[in-house]
Scaffold this active site. Structure first.
Site, PDB file in Angstrom:
ATOM      1  N   GLU A 278      -9.046 -26.666 -43.855  1.00  0.00           N
ATOM      2  CA  GLU A 278      -9.745 -26.275 -42.626  1.00  0.00           C
ATOM      3  C   GLU A 278      -8.774 -25.645 -41.623  1.00  0.00           C
ATOM      4  O   GLU A 278      -7.548 -25.703 -41.787  1.00  0.00           O
ATOM      5  CB  GLU A 278     -10.421 -27.490 -41.999  1.00  0.00           C
ATOM      6  CG  GLU A 278      -9.443 -28.593 -41.620  1.00  0.00           C
ATOM      7  CD  GLU A 278      -9.898 -29.398 -40.420  1.00  0.00           C
ATOM      8  OE1 GLU A 278     -10.122 -28.801 -39.348  1.00  0.00           O
ATOM      9  OE2 GLU A 278     -10.008 -30.636 -40.555  1.00  0.00           O
TER      10      GLU A 278
ATOM     11  N   LYS B  64     -14.269 -23.405 -31.937  1.00  0.00           N
ATOM     12  CA  LYS B  64     -14.323 -24.451 -32.957  1.00  0.00           C
ATOM     13  C   LYS B  64     -15.720 -24.371 -33.571  1.00  0.00           C
ATOM     14  O   LYS B  64     -16.705 -24.682 -32.901  1.00  0.00           O
ATOM     15  CB  LYS B  64     -14.068 -25.808 -32.299  1.00  0.00           C
ATOM     16  CG  LYS B  64     -14.319 -27.012 -33.190  1.00  0.00           C
ATOM     17  CD  LYS B  64     -14.043 -28.317 -32.432  1.00  0.00           C
ATOM     18  CE  LYS B  64     -14.554 -29.531 -33.183  1.00  0.00           C
ATOM     19  NZ  LYS B  64     -14.383 -30.781 -32.417  1.00  0.00           N
TER      20      LYS B  64
ATOM     21  N   ASP C  56     -23.118 -39.669 -30.529  1.00  0.00           N
ATOM     22  CA  ASP C  56     -22.026 -38.862 -31.063  1.00  0.00           C
ATOM     23  C   ASP C  56     -21.715 -39.263 -32.505  1.00  0.00           C
ATOM     24  O   ASP C  56     -20.982 -40.216 -32.760  1.00  0.00           O
ATOM     25  CB  ASP C  56     -20.777 -39.011 -30.181  1.00  0.00           C
ATOM     26  CG  ASP C  56     -19.608 -38.182 -30.715  1.00  0.00           C
ATOM     27  OD1 ASP C  56     -19.851 -37.288 -31.551  1.00  0.00           O
ATOM     28  OD2 ASP C  56     -18.459 -38.425 -30.295  1.00  0.00           O
TER      29      ASP C  56
ATOM     30  N   SER D 129     -20.458 -37.234 -35.959  1.00  0.00           N
ATOM     31  CA  SER D 129     -19.972 -35.916 -36.373  1.00  0.00           C
ATOM     32  C   SER D 129     -20.830 -35.316 -37.476  1.00  0.00           C
ATOM     33  O   SER D 129     -21.234 -36.004 -38.428  1.00  0.00           O
ATOM     34  CB  SER D 129     -18.532 -36.038 -36.871  1.00  0.00           C
ATOM     35  OG  SER D 129     -18.103 -34.786 -37.373  1.00  0.00           O
ATOM     36  N   ALA D 130     -21.062 -34.002 -37.351  1.00  0.00           N
ATOM     37  CA  ALA D 130     -21.773 -33.266 -38.396  1.00  0.00           C
ATOM     38  C   ALA D 130     -20.973 -33.233 -39.700  1.00  0.00           C
ATOM     39  O   ALA D 130     -21.523 -32.910 -40.760  1.00  0.00           O
ATOM     40  CB  ALA D 130     -22.069 -31.848 -37.913  1.00  0.00           C
ATOM     41  N   ASP D 131     -19.682 -33.594 -39.633  1.00  0.00           N
ATOM     42  CA  ASP D 131     -18.879 -33.680 -40.872  1.00  0.00           C
ATOM     43  C   ASP D 131     -19.554 -34.611 -41.882  1.00  0.00           C
ATOM     44  O   ASP D 131     -19.525 -34.361 -43.097  1.00  0.00           O
ATOM     45  CB  ASP D 131     -17.478 -34.262 -40.592  1.00  0.00           C
ATOM     46  CG  ASP D 131     -16.575 -33.312 -39.824  1.00  0.00           C
ATOM     47  OD1 ASP D 131     -16.974 -32.153 -39.594  1.00  0.00           O
ATOM     48  OD2 ASP D 131     -15.464 -33.754 -39.453  1.00  0.00           O
TER      49      ASP D 131
ATOM     50  N   LYS E 225     -10.762 -39.552 -37.724  1.00  0.00           N
ATOM     51  CA  LYS E 225      -9.834 -39.579 -36.607  1.00  0.00           C
ATOM     52  C   LYS E 225      -9.834 -41.002 -36.060  1.00  0.00           C
ATOM     53  O   LYS E 225     -10.867 -41.667 -36.050  1.00  0.00           O
ATOM     54  CB  LYS E 225     -10.308 -38.596 -35.539  1.00  0.00           C
ATOM     55  CG  LYS E 225     -10.217 -37.171 -36.015  1.00  0.00           C
ATOM     56  CD  LYS E 225     -11.085 -36.289 -35.185  1.00  0.00           C
ATOM     57  CE  LYS E 225     -12.516 -36.709 -35.352  1.00  0.00           C
ATOM     58  NZ  LYS E 225     -13.441 -35.976 -34.480  1.00  0.00           N
TER      59      LYS E 225
END
Ligand code: PSU
Ligand code: MN
Length: 305
Positions: free
Chosen positions: A26, A87, A139, A141-143, A160
């Site tokens: 990435e 981003k 919140d 993440s779309a990950d 993270k």
């Protein structure tokens, strides 16, 4: 995503067509995860580790409104130096293309692109996860959704560090994404090796990981798999230091009311300040180590055909 829309570097295209091992990388980590010029040095050294293992690296980004799979050294330098890189999470890709802009790709958008390109292994530092107050601010993440949607192996050192790790693991279970520890039976905590969250599945070798992914593909399951590789012991931060650095960084973010996708770059930089750069050393070490592991898995996968 249509494969024909991608601009694939000739070296990468040749390797994919030949069934040779390729590892996708990435670029958000370059543009928004580390300061210049360290970011560019690290990105180039990660590519070199992969190449030295006999694998073709493909760093992903959007340049001039084109999705690029495999960048030149100059282009990696541009991504690391240019202050105007957006981003791009997966939903942003069409918008960046339409505006003919430049953007770095997150883990999630990289996974989507890697799949369209025909790459099966993706390496990063830490993925996004379920945030510490997701029950209030949603919140997540779309990950995580990309992991569930595309049949790619993601090699990382966990989420993270400032994510809610138990909640992230629960959510991955709901999404039916297998999580495997690499020679280690806890989900990694990014800067520190262990998070205390035990993993049921542990692979002892790259070939074992490749067999797990091959079995999933053989079953016709079109989902990803997550491999957690702990940071090398010599470069880990003591878990207590990681936790107190995160608390300090989270306090700053509440003060400054940072939200959305600005959160991650802000926290990474705050943690770096609080730990006097020790978090950066650890971050670099884990990314380089993940590149080594990812390259080995890609080689074993290519052997399996
Ligand atoms: N981990 C890092 N540095 C980063 C990221 C993760 O150490 O820059 C990036 C990755 O690109 C990841 C993204 O996909 O942060 C997740 O952002 P968000 O939490 O906004 O989904
Ligand atoms: Mn987020």
């Amino acid at each position: 995503m249509l494969t024909e829309t991608l601009n694939i570097h000739p070296d990468v295209r040749i390797a994919i067509n030949a069934g040779s091992p390729v590892v996708a990388l990435e670029s958000t980590i370059i543009a928004h995860g580390m300061p210049y010029p360290t970011n560019v040095e690290v990105a180039l050294s990660v590519e070199k580790i992969i190449r030295d293992a006999g694998v073709v690296p493909a760093t992903l980004a959007v340049l001039d409104g084109e999705i690029r799979v495999g960048l030149s050294h100059d282009e990696i330098d541009f991504v690391g130096r240019n202050q105007d890189m957006r981003k791009a999470v997966e939903r942003d890709l069409p918008l960046v293309l339409a505006s003919k802009g430049n953007a770095a790709t997150t883990a999630g958008s990289s996974i989507a692109i890697a799949h369209a390109a025909g790459i099966r292994v993706f390496v990063t530092g830490g993925i996004g996860g379920v945030g510490p107050v997701a029950h209030q601010d949603f919140d997540i993440s779309a990950d995580l959704l990309a992991l569930a949607q595309y049949p790619i192996l993601t090699v990382c050192s966990g989420t993270k560090a400032f994510m809610d790790i138990p909640a992230t693991l629960e959510y991955l279970e709901t999404l039916r994404v297998p999580v495997i520890g690499y020679q280690f039976d806890e989900f990694p905590m990014f800067y520190s090796r262990g998070s205390g969250s035990k993993l049921e599945w542990v692979a002892q070798s790259a070939s074992e990981v490749a067999q797990m992914l091959a079995a999933q593909i053989k079953l016709g399951i079109e989902r990803g798999m997550l491999l957690g590789v702990p940071v090398p012991a010599a470069d880990e931060l003591p878990a207590a230091e990681t936790r107190s650095a995160i608390d300090a960084a989270l306090a700053r973010i509440r003060e400054q009311k940072i939200t959305g996708k600005a959160v991650t770059p802000f926290l990474l930089s705050a943690i770096k300040d609080v730990t006097e750069n020790r978090s950066l050393t650890s971050n670099i070490s884990l990314i380089r180590n993940n590149a080594r592991v990812g390259a080995e898995v890609a080689i074993e996968l290519a052997k399996l055909g």
